[in-house]
Design an enzyme around this catalytic site. Structure first.
Site, short mmCIF file in Angstrom:
data_model
loop_
_atom_site.label_atom_id
_atom_site.label_comp_id
_atom_site.label_asym_id
_atom_site.label_seq_id
_atom_site.Cartn_x
_atom_site.Cartn_y
_atom_site.Cartn_z
N THR A 174 47.95 67.21 113.75
CA THR A 174 47.90 65.78 113.45
C THR A 174 48.59 64.95 114.51
O THR A 174 48.14 63.88 114.85
CB THR A 174 48.60 65.45 112.12
OG1 THR A 174 49.90 65.99 112.16
CG2 THR A 174 47.83 66.01 110.96
N GLU A 319 44.19 65.74 107.41
CA GLU A 319 44.54 66.66 106.33
C GLU A 319 43.45 66.78 105.27
O GLU A 319 43.54 67.59 104.36
CB GLU A 319 45.84 66.18 105.64
CG GLU A 319 47.10 66.41 106.43
CD GLU A 319 47.44 65.27 107.38
OE1 GLU A 319 46.52 64.47 107.71
OE2 GLU A 319 48.60 65.17 107.81
N LYS A 423 59.30 45.32 105.35
CA LYS A 423 60.14 45.20 104.14
C LYS A 423 61.10 44.04 104.36
O LYS A 423 62.12 44.18 105.01
CB LYS A 423 60.86 46.51 103.86
CG LYS A 423 59.86 47.61 103.50
CD LYS A 423 60.48 48.98 103.46
CE LYS A 423 59.39 50.03 103.46
NZ LYS A 423 59.16 50.69 104.73
N TRP A 428 57.67 43.86 99.88
CA TRP A 428 56.73 44.39 100.85
C TRP A 428 55.75 43.33 101.33
O TRP A 428 55.18 42.60 100.54
CB TRP A 428 55.91 45.53 100.22
CG TRP A 428 56.65 46.81 100.09
CD1 TRP A 428 57.99 47.00 100.28
CD2 TRP A 428 56.10 48.08 99.75
NE1 TRP A 428 58.31 48.31 100.06
CE2 TRP A 428 57.18 49.00 99.74
CE3 TRP A 428 54.83 48.53 99.47
CZ2 TRP A 428 56.99 50.35 99.45
CZ3 TRP A 428 54.64 49.88 99.17
CH2 TRP A 428 55.71 50.78 99.16
P1 ADP Z 1 46.77 59.78 112.92
O1 ADP Z 1 46.07 58.45 112.95
O2 ADP Z 1 48.10 59.72 112.21
O3 ADP Z 1 46.79 60.50 114.20
P2 ADP Z 1 44.61 60.61 111.21
O4 ADP Z 1 43.52 60.42 112.16
O5 ADP Z 1 44.57 61.75 110.29
O6 ADP Z 1 45.95 60.75 111.99
O7 ADP Z 1 44.78 59.25 110.47
C1 ADP Z 1 44.85 59.12 109.11
C2 ADP Z 1 45.39 57.75 108.77
O8 ADP Z 1 44.61 56.72 109.40
C3 ADP Z 1 45.33 57.43 107.31
O9 ADP Z 1 46.42 57.99 106.62
C4 ADP Z 1 45.35 55.92 107.32
O10 ADP Z 1 46.66 55.41 107.44
C5 ADP Z 1 44.59 55.56 108.56
N1 ADP Z 1 43.20 55.24 108.23
C6 ADP Z 1 42.11 56.01 108.37
N2 ADP Z 1 40.99 55.35 108.01
C7 ADP Z 1 41.39 54.11 107.60
C8 ADP Z 1 40.73 52.96 107.10
N3 ADP Z 1 39.41 52.90 106.96
N4 ADP Z 1 41.48 51.90 106.76
C9 ADP Z 1 42.82 51.91 106.91
N5 ADP Z 1 43.50 52.95 107.40
C10 ADP Z 1 42.80 54.04 107.74
#
Ligand code: ADP
Length: 526
Positions: A174, A319, A423, A428
Site C-alpha cells: 500500500t 486492501e 479538527k 470536524w
Molecule cells: P493510497 O491512496 O493510500 O496509496 P489506495 O489506492 O488503496 O492507497 O487508496 C485508498 C483510499 O483512497 C481510500 O481509503 C480513500 O481514502 C481514497 N479513495 C479511493 N477512491 C475514492 C473516492 N472515489 N472518493 C474518495 N476517496 C477515495
C-alpha cells in the site's frame, strides 16, 4: 457440484478459447502500437511460465514486475499467476531504496522489468539480497541480459492450474514511503470473484463488444481488476504504456475506439482539459470509471454533460482488491428531480454483492451522520502479508481510515479521510467538501484543503489552489465560492497559490506533502 477451483488461469484460457482473435493493444516506449490477440498472449504467457519453472520458480514464490501497462506486463501477470507463483507488482514511481525494502520484505526472487526501467531494477538488484535475477520484459538490446522474448523462444507451453483457489496470485504494497511496508496478498479466488463482480452492468458493465482502456496502473491495486475483467468477457484490451498525458490518451481513445476507460480524477482532468483546449471530443468513449480519490462534482459534471459520458464514480482500496462501491442509477434515483439526482449519484455509490460496509457513528444508529467506514467481504484483507495479527476486528471488519455517511437512497458518500479531516476546536471540518466547493470557481484547476496548526483552535483549514495560467482572481473571490454553502467557521483561514499541485505515486493529489509543507503557515498567532 463439481469442485472447480476459481483460479485466474481460467480467465485467460476462456479468452483464448472463445475470444482468441480479440486484440490486446499495447503502446511501446516509442509510442508505436503493438497488436496481439488473446490467443497469442496466452501462448506467450504459457511459454514464459515454462521459462519461470525452468528457472526454479515454484508455487508460492514471489516474482516481481516493475512495468507500465503493456502487453508484456499482461503476459507476465498470467505467466506468474497461472503456475501458482505470486505476481508482486512494484510501483516504478517509487525510488530504489523503498522498492528494495518492499522486495526484501516480500522475499521476491525474480524481477521482471520494462526495458525503460532497467536502471531502477539494477539498483534494486544490487541492494536487495533476495532478488536472484532480473529479466527484461520483451526484447533487450544487451546480450548479457536475460530478456523474456529470448527466454520463451525455446520453450514449450506450460500447463496451468492444478492448485487450489486459496493460492496467492498477487501481492501489492500500500505504501512504501513511510512506516513499515504493508503488503496485500490477493488470492486466486478473490481475484476471480472480483472479476465476476466488476463486469456486472451496474459496476463497470463490460461486454464482448467493448474496448477497455485501463489507465489505472497494473502496479497499483490490480488495475482495478480490468486486466482480468476484459479477457473474462472478451473485450478488446488497450494498454497505454507509460505516456498518460491528455494528448497521448486522447489519440489512443480515438484510434482504438475505446468505449470504457478507468482512471484517477487527476488523469481525467488532464484528458478533458486537453480535449477542451483543442476543441476535440472524447470520440467513441461511452463510459468513464473515476475513482481512487474523491472526484470533484465539477469534473463529474464536465464528463457527463459536456462529454456525454456514462460516469461511474467508484471507491475502493488496495486492501479490497480494490472495488468497494460504485455509483450507478437506481429506480429510486431515477425518480428524483435532476439536481437531487446528481447530488446522490455523484457520491461514491453502493456496494455490489460481496462487499459489506458499515458506518460507525457516535450518534443514533440508522441516522445518516458521518462516521468511521468499515468493510468486509470475499475480496477484503484478512491480515497484511507477513503479519500475524488480523487487519480487522473480531468480526473481520476492516477500518478503512475513511469517514463516510450513507444517505436515504443507500449511496455512500465519503466525506473525508480520517487523517485529512480538519479538527477545529474539537469539531470536524470536511476537507473534501471544501475542495469540491472551491473547485467550482472557474479559475481553479486543482484545490486541496489541509489542516494548519492553530494555537487557538488546534487546527484550521487552509485552501491551496492551482489556478489556470494567467488567472487573477482574489482570495476573497475564492472564499466567496465556499461561503454560504458551509458554516462560517468552516471557511479556510488563508489561501495559498501553487504553480503545480504535488501528485503522489499513484497520481492523486499528495495531501501529506501539502500538510507537511504548510502545517505552520498560519504562524504562531493563529
Ligand atoms: P493510497 O491512496 O493510500 O496509496 P489506495 O489506492 O488503496 O492507497 O487508496 C485508498 C483510499 O483512497 C481510500 O481509503 C480513500 O481514502 C481514497 N479513495 C479511493 N477512491 C475514492 C473516492 N472515489 N472518493 C474518495 N476517496 C477515495
Amino acid at each position: 457440484m463439481l469442485s472447480w477451483p476459481l483460479t485466474v488461469n481460467r480467465i485467460l484460457e476462456h479468452a483464448e478459447r472463445w475470444h482468441g482473435n480479440r486484440e490486446v493493444i499495447s503502446v511501446g516506449a516509442d509510442g508505436g502500437i503493438v497488436r496481439k490477440t488473446y490467443a497469442q498472449c496466452a501462448d506467450r504467457a504459457r511459454r514464459l511460465s515454462a521459462a519461470l519453472s525452468d528457472r526454479g520458480v515454484r508455487t508460492g514464490d514471489r516474482v516481481a514486475t516493475l512495468a507500465w501497462n503493456t502487453g508484456e506486463h499482461f503476459e507476465a501477470w498470467y505467466a506468474i499467476m497461472c503456475i501458482g507463483a505470486v505476481c508482486h507488482t512494484l510501483n516504478p514511481r517509487m525510488d530504489a531504496p523503498n522498492l528494495t525494502r518492499i522486495a526484501e520484505h516480500a522475499g521476491t526472487r525474480l524481477l521482471l522489468v520494462d526495458p525503460s526501467l532497467l536502471p531502477l531494477a539494477q539498483a534494486m538488484h544490487a541492494a536487495c539480497p533476495t532478488i536472484e535475477e532480473i529479466w527484461v520484459l520483451g526484447h533487450s538490446g544487451d546480450r548479457t541480459l536475460n530478456a523474456t522474448d529470448a527466454l520463451i523462444g525455446e520453450q514449450q507451453p506450460a500447463a496451468w492450474g492444478g492448485f487450489g483457489e486459496e493460492q496467492a496470485a498477487g501481492l501489492c504494497y500500500t505504501s512504501g514511503t513511510a512506516g513499515d511496508p504493508k503488503g496485500v496478498l490477493y488470492s486466486h479466488r478473490a481475484n476471480f470473484l472480483h472479476t465476476l463482480m466488476v463486469i456486472q452492468p451496474d459496476v463497470f458493465g463490460l461486454r464482448a463488444i467493448d474496448t477497455v482502456l485501463p489507465i489505472v496502473p497494473m502496479f497499483h491495486a490490480n488495475a482495478w481488476g480490468l486486466v482480468f475483467a476484459a479477457p473474462a468477457v472478451g473485450a478488446k484490451l488497450v494498454l497505454p504504456g507509460r505516456h498518460l498525458d491528455g494528448a497521448s490518451l486522447l489519440r489512443l481513445i480515438g484510434e482504438e475506439k475505446v468505449s470504457i476507460a478507468a482512471a484517477v480524477p487527476t488523469v481525467w482532468q488532464g484528458l478533458v482539459d486537453h480535449a477542451d483546449a483543442n476543441g476535440e471530443t472524447l470520440g467513441p468513449l461511452a463510459r468513464a470509471v473515476v475513482g481512487g480519490a474523491a472526484c470533484l462534482p465539477s469534473l463529474l459534471r464536465r464528463l457527463a454533460d459536456e462529454h456525454d459520458l456514462d460516469v461511474r464514480h467508484a471507491w475502493g482500496m488496495t486492501e479490497m482488491s480494490p472495488l468497494g462501491t460504485i455509483s450507478a442509477p437506481t429506480a429510486d434515483t431515477l425518480a428524483l428531480p435532476e439536481e437531487a439526482r446528481r447530488a446522490v449519484e455523484g457520491a461514491q455509490g453502493r456496494p455490489p454483492l460481496g462487499v459489506e460496509l458499515r458506518v460507525e457513528t457516535a450518534g443514533t444508529p440508522g441516522s445518516d451522520a458521518a462516521g468511521k467506514l468499515k468493510i468486509r467481504g470475499f475480496a477484503m484483507i484478512e491480515r497484511y502479508y507477513g503479519d500475524s495479527a488480523p487487519a480487522g476486528d473480531d468480526g473481520g471488519w476492516f477500518d478503512t481510515g475513511d469517514v463516510a455517511r450513507i444517505d436515504a437512497h443507500g449511496f455512500m458518500h465519503i466525506t473525508d479521510r480520517e487523517k485529512d479531516v480538519v479538527k477545529s476546536g474539537g469539531e470536524w471540518i470536511s476537507s473534501q467538501e471544501l475542495e469540491a466547493l472551491a473547485a467550482e470557481h472557474c479559475d481553479v484547476v486543482h484545490a486541496a484543503v489541509v489542516a494548519a496548526d492553530s494555537k487557538q483552535w488546534g487546527e484550521r483549514p487552509l485552501l491551496i489552489v492551482q489556478l489556470l495560467p494567467g488567472a487573477c482572481c482574489s482570495d476573497e473571490d475564492l472564499l466567496a465560492q465556499i461561503a454560504g454553502s458551509v458554516p462560517r467557521w468552516w471557511l479556510p483561514d488563508a489561501v495559498v497559490r501553487v504553480d503545480a499541485m504535488p501528485l503522489g505515486l499513484t497520481g492523486k493529489i499528495d495531501k501529506r506533502a501539502l500538510r507537511d509543507t504548510y502545517r505552520d503557515h498560519l504562524g504562531s498567532g493563529a
